[in-house]
Design a protein around this motif. Sequence first.
Motif, short mmCIF file in Angstrom:
data_model
loop_
_atom_site.label_atom_id
_atom_site.label_comp_id
_atom_site.label_asym_id
_atom_site.label_seq_id
_atom_site.Cartn_x
_atom_site.Cartn_y
_atom_site.Cartn_z
N LEU A 15 0.78 -1.23 -0.11
CA LEU A 15 0.14 0.03 -0.54
C LEU A 15 0.94 1.30 -0.29
O LEU A 15 1.80 1.15 0.29
N ARG A 16 0.15 2.42 -0.62
CA ARG A 16 1.49 3.14 -1.20
C ARG A 16 0.29 4.09 -1.37
O ARG A 16 -0.58 4.51 -2.00
N ALA A 17 0.55 6.10 -0.96
CA ALA A 17 -0.18 7.20 -1.15
C ALA A 17 0.34 7.71 -2.65
O ALA A 17 1.66 8.02 -2.48
N GLY A 18 -0.03 7.11 -3.79
CA GLY A 18 0.14 8.43 -4.95
C GLY A 18 0.31 9.43 -5.21
O GLY A 18 -0.43 10.33 -4.23
N PRO A 19 1.02 10.50 -5.69
CA PRO A 19 1.41 11.62 -6.18
C PRO A 19 -0.23 12.50 -6.16
O PRO A 19 -0.16 13.99 -6.37
N ALA A 20 -1.05 11.76 -6.73
CA ALA A 20 -2.75 11.72 -7.75
C ALA A 20 -3.26 12.47 -6.51
O ALA A 20 -5.26 11.86 -6.86
N ARG A 26 -1.14 -3.67 -3.97
CA ARG A 26 -1.06 -5.06 -4.46
C ARG A 26 -1.86 -5.16 -3.45
O ARG A 26 -1.60 -5.50 -2.46
N ALA A 27 -3.32 -5.66 -3.80
CA ALA A 27 -4.49 -5.94 -3.22
C ALA A 27 -4.10 -7.68 -2.85
O ALA A 27 -5.01 -8.44 -1.54
N ALA A 28 -4.06 -8.33 -3.39
CA ALA A 28 -3.47 -9.92 -3.46
C ALA A 28 -2.05 -10.35 -4.10
O ALA A 28 -2.09 -9.90 -5.49
N ALA A 29 -1.49 -10.83 -3.42
CA ALA A 29 -0.42 -11.31 -4.17
C ALA A 29 -0.51 -12.73 -4.93
O ALA A 29 -1.38 -13.56 -3.96
N TYR A 30 -0.11 -13.33 -5.88
CA TYR A 30 -0.01 -14.80 -6.26
C TYR A 30 1.25 -15.05 -5.97
O TYR A 30 2.58 -14.41 -5.86
N ASN A 31 0.41 -16.63 -5.22
CA ASN A 31 2.13 -17.97 -5.60
C ASN A 31 2.81 -17.83 -3.82
O ASN A 31 3.84 -18.06 -3.78
N PHE A 32 1.85 -17.13 -2.82
CA PHE A 32 2.34 -17.26 -1.53
C PHE A 32 1.78 -18.12 -1.11
O PHE A 32 -0.02 -18.19 -1.15
N LEU A 33 2.14 -18.46 0.56
CA LEU A 33 1.54 -19.93 0.52
C LEU A 33 0.95 -18.45 2.20
O LEU A 33 1.63 -17.80 2.61
N GLN A 109 0.92 7.87 3.64
CA GLN A 109 2.66 8.41 3.48
C GLN A 109 2.72 8.66 4.51
O GLN A 109 4.61 8.73 4.74
N ARG A 110 2.69 8.52 5.61
CA ARG A 110 3.59 8.52 6.77
C ARG A 110 4.02 7.32 7.13
O ARG A 110 5.38 6.94 8.02
N GLY A 111 3.81 6.40 6.84
CA GLY A 111 4.33 4.67 6.67
C GLY A 111 3.41 4.26 8.11
O GLY A 111 2.90 3.11 8.54
N ASP A 112 2.04 4.79 9.11
CA ASP A 112 0.67 4.23 10.06
C ASP A 112 -0.07 2.76 9.07
O ASP A 112 -0.20 2.33 9.63
N ILE A 113 -0.18 3.60 8.13
CA ILE A 113 -0.82 2.14 7.69
C ILE A 113 0.05 2.04 6.18
O ILE A 113 0.47 2.96 5.28
N ASN A 114 0.50 0.77 6.01
CA ASN A 114 1.21 -0.52 4.90
C ASN A 114 0.31 -0.67 4.62
O ASN A 114 1.22 -1.83 3.87
N GLU A 115 -0.46 -1.76 4.64
CA GLU A 115 -0.96 -3.17 4.45
C GLU A 115 -2.47 -2.79 4.29
O GLU A 115 -3.42 -2.03 4.56
N CYS A 116 -2.90 -3.88 2.70
CA CYS A 116 -3.67 -3.66 2.55
C CYS A 116 -4.59 -5.42 3.05
O CYS A 116 -3.74 -6.12 2.63
N SER A 117 -5.93 -5.71 2.78
CA SER A 117 -6.07 -7.17 2.39
C SER A 117 -7.80 -6.90 1.54
O SER A 117 -8.18 -6.07 1.05
#
Length: 117
Positions: A15-20, A26-33, A109-117
């Motif tokens: 998860l990242r903050a974009g410039p606009a 990436r909400a879901a990644a493939y090929n990871f257990l 932006q600050r990195g306090d929230i850095n994941e999504c599900s």
Amino acid sequence: MGTKIENRTIAVTELRAGPAFEVAGRAAAYNFLSGDIGGFVERLQPGCFTRSLKSGCDVKCLFNHSADFVLGRTANKTLTLDDNDRGLDFVCKLNQASQAHKDLYSSIQRGDINECS
């Protein structure tokens, strides 16, 4: 009988903050257990979202899985999804008139929230 919704959080999501004034990742990644999720693990395979995405149904980007905190949606084109060989990526355009969206953007932006599900 209600619909059962299962939520998953996988450490490889991004998860990242974009410039606009948008959030992307990436909400879901493939090929990871996954970790243990009730006596079993799962692995998302490329193509697992193909049928759902082709259906054209409205997909909502929610904060903390809350239907009361909609960040964007495919129906009004504030959410775009990209199903690629690495996973399901997204870009969600936030509402600059919403204080809640401003607060969330700042926290990402600050990195306090850095994941999504």
